[in-house]
Enzyme design. Structure first.
Site, PDB file in Angstrom:
ATOM      1  CG  LEU A 362      -1.613  -1.394   1.361  1.00 12.20           C
ATOM      2  CD1 LEU A 362      -2.554  -1.133   2.641  1.00 12.20           C
ATOM      3  CD2 LEU A 362      -2.560  -1.485   0.269  1.00 12.20           C
ATOM      4  CG  ASP A 363       3.609   2.846   3.349  1.00  7.81           C
ATOM      5  OD1 ASP A 363       2.819   3.839   3.356  1.00  7.81           O
ATOM      6  OD2 ASP A 363       4.146   2.254   4.428  1.00  7.81           O
TER       7      ASP A 363
END
Length: 470
Positions: A362-363
């Protein structure tokens, strides 16, 4: 204005969210590798899509500035390079030492009624967590585990949040969909890229090969997603200056991983002299990227709307964990916690024993999408002008991953990675902080850079000023 819905996890969907010309997708080729980023959810699809879009946006801007035909663009996406870059913090070595990515109290805990996860990598977050739990600052993992085993995960979530700490109870995808924040996230697009005024077209020097050459980026981000985006813009030629508050020290290991190509300075915006210095930097900036909680920087006039009003013609990008809406808009968050709340951890494991993604995807994914959105905004500005405001959230990327997942058998994972040795996508470099082994950038397009022009330096050790033009 681009508001694309959640769609299958592929480059076409992400490129549509960025407002890109679909005809350019034919210029992207892929080298797939079985087992890259193995997971129950389509993580490798997300990773290659985000990197592919970022590479395509960079090649588009480079061709526009060089006055080359867009039809001559060639972008290549290799799963090996992508998988290595998405786990860059795990491959980093500093003088032969592996970094510490998670502190002892950043982990899953078995509570009375389920599971929760905490984040306590930073000293102030650990202190708030311990205070909320009523334990000493030197509490051990065993002591905290015994305490949490007797408490409700959802009660601890609220108690720790009220104290300014970070703890999130495990939810299934269905439970997150029924949660007020989850429901609002599901109604949002993957990202938004808005034109908010009629500022004149941007004039960029022509004939350059580096897509972002001459672009000045104020980097007000921390941890992974924002710094990955600005690290990528620095790779592409931008002058990126990261600005941090002196009272919020950064992890040296995290800075070493995401500090490539950038400079780093410290300014206290509550100090009048530092505030004047910051305002001078802002006056010369082309792009401002923020990665703090929505509202956290508003008192300094740094809300996206305020920045657009103060500096017509800017590209403003706002990144958050949960989105700038809903009951959790003001909450702190990290990739690991969004995985737990959104149902990803339950999907990768089970409600009885949560799992994790094979990378902090996600990052990293959001970071490449953010860089792509900035590049596309710059391209659009050359033709149509307008101040551009980009908004992204880790939770929206998570929703794209979960909602766009293809059906797959429960517990089924991809076959072992056919290229599990990442050496081809690692290199070494000397730096002011020591000899580094690090992942190479995953972007690949004709004429694009193979590596950063400078290694990371010490956190906050550079002067607060822009490099000379040219």
């Amino acid at each position: 204005m681009t508001h694309a819905p959640h769609a299958p996890v592929d480059t076409r969907a992400a490129w549509a969210a960025l407002g890109g010309d679909p005809a350019l997708l034919a210029r992207v080729s892929y080298r797939t590798r079985a087992g890259a980023l193995p997971a129950r959810l389509p993580v490798v699809d997300l990773a290659r899509s985000c990197v592919g879009c970022c590479s395509l946006a960079a090649a588009e801007l480079a061709a526009t500035r060089a006055r080359h035909s867009l039809g001559a663009i060639r972008v290549r996406v290799d799963d090996g390079a992508v998988a290595t870059a998405f786990t860059s913090e795990r491959h980093l070595l500093i003088e032969g030492r592996a970094p510490v990515n998670f502190a002892p109290l950043s982990r899953f805990w078995h509570a009375r009624d389920g599971w929760l996860r905490t984040h306590a990598n930073y000293p102030h977050h650990r202190a708030r967590l311990c205070a909320a739990l009523g334990v000493g600052a030197d509490a051990t993992v065993d002591e905290v585990a015994a305490l949490l085993a007797e408490r409700s995960a959802f009660e601890v979530e609220e108690t720790v949040h009220a104290a300014g700490g970070l703890a999130v109870a495990l939810r299934t995808p269905e439970e997150w969909a029924a949660h007020p924040q989850g429901a609002q996230v599901a109604a949002q697009p993957l990202l938004t890229l808005d034109r908010v005024d009629a500022a004149p077209p941007r004039t960029l020097s022509r004939g350059v090969l580096s897509p972002a050459a001459g672009i000045r980026v104020l980097d007000l981000t921390r941890v992974i997603a924002g710094p990955v985006a600005t690290r990528t813009l620095a790779l592409l030629g931008a002058d990126v200056l990261r600005v941090d508050a002196p009272q919020l020290p950064e992890s040296p290991d995290a800075h070493a991983d995401t500090g490539f190509g950038k400079r780093s300075t410290r300014l206290d915006l509550t100090d009048a002299a530092d505030r004047r210095t910051f305002d001078e930097l802002l006056a010369g900036a082309d792009v401002v990227i923020t990665g703090y909680r929505p509202g956290a920087l508003d008192r300094f006039g740094l809300a996206p709307e305020a920045l657009a009003e103060r500096r017509p013609g800017l590209v403003v990008a706002a990144l958050s964990a949960w989105g700038g809406y809903g009951p959790w808009s003001g909450r702190r968050g990290f990739d690991s916690l969004v995985q737990v709340a959104s149902g990803i951890a339950a999907t990768e494991g089970s409600p009885e024993r949560p799992g994790t993604l094979p990378a902090q995807a996600l990052d990293h994914g959001t970071g490449y999408l953010l860089a792509a959105a900035v590049l596309r905004a710059l391209t659009e500005q050359t033709a149509r002008g307008g101040t551009r405001v980009v908004r992204l959230a880790l939770a929206q990327t998570a929703a794209w991953l979960v909602q766009g997942a293809r059906p797959r058998g429960y517990g089924e994972r991809a076959q072992p990675y056919e290229a599990d040795d990442p050496a081809a996508w690692l290199t070494e470099a000397d730096s002011p902080i020591g000899r580094l082994r690090h992942a190479l950038p995953p972007l690949s397009f004709d004429g694009g850079p193979a590596n950063w022009s400078r290694p990371p330096g010490g956190w906050g050790t550079d002067e607060a000023g822009w490099l000379p033009a040219g």
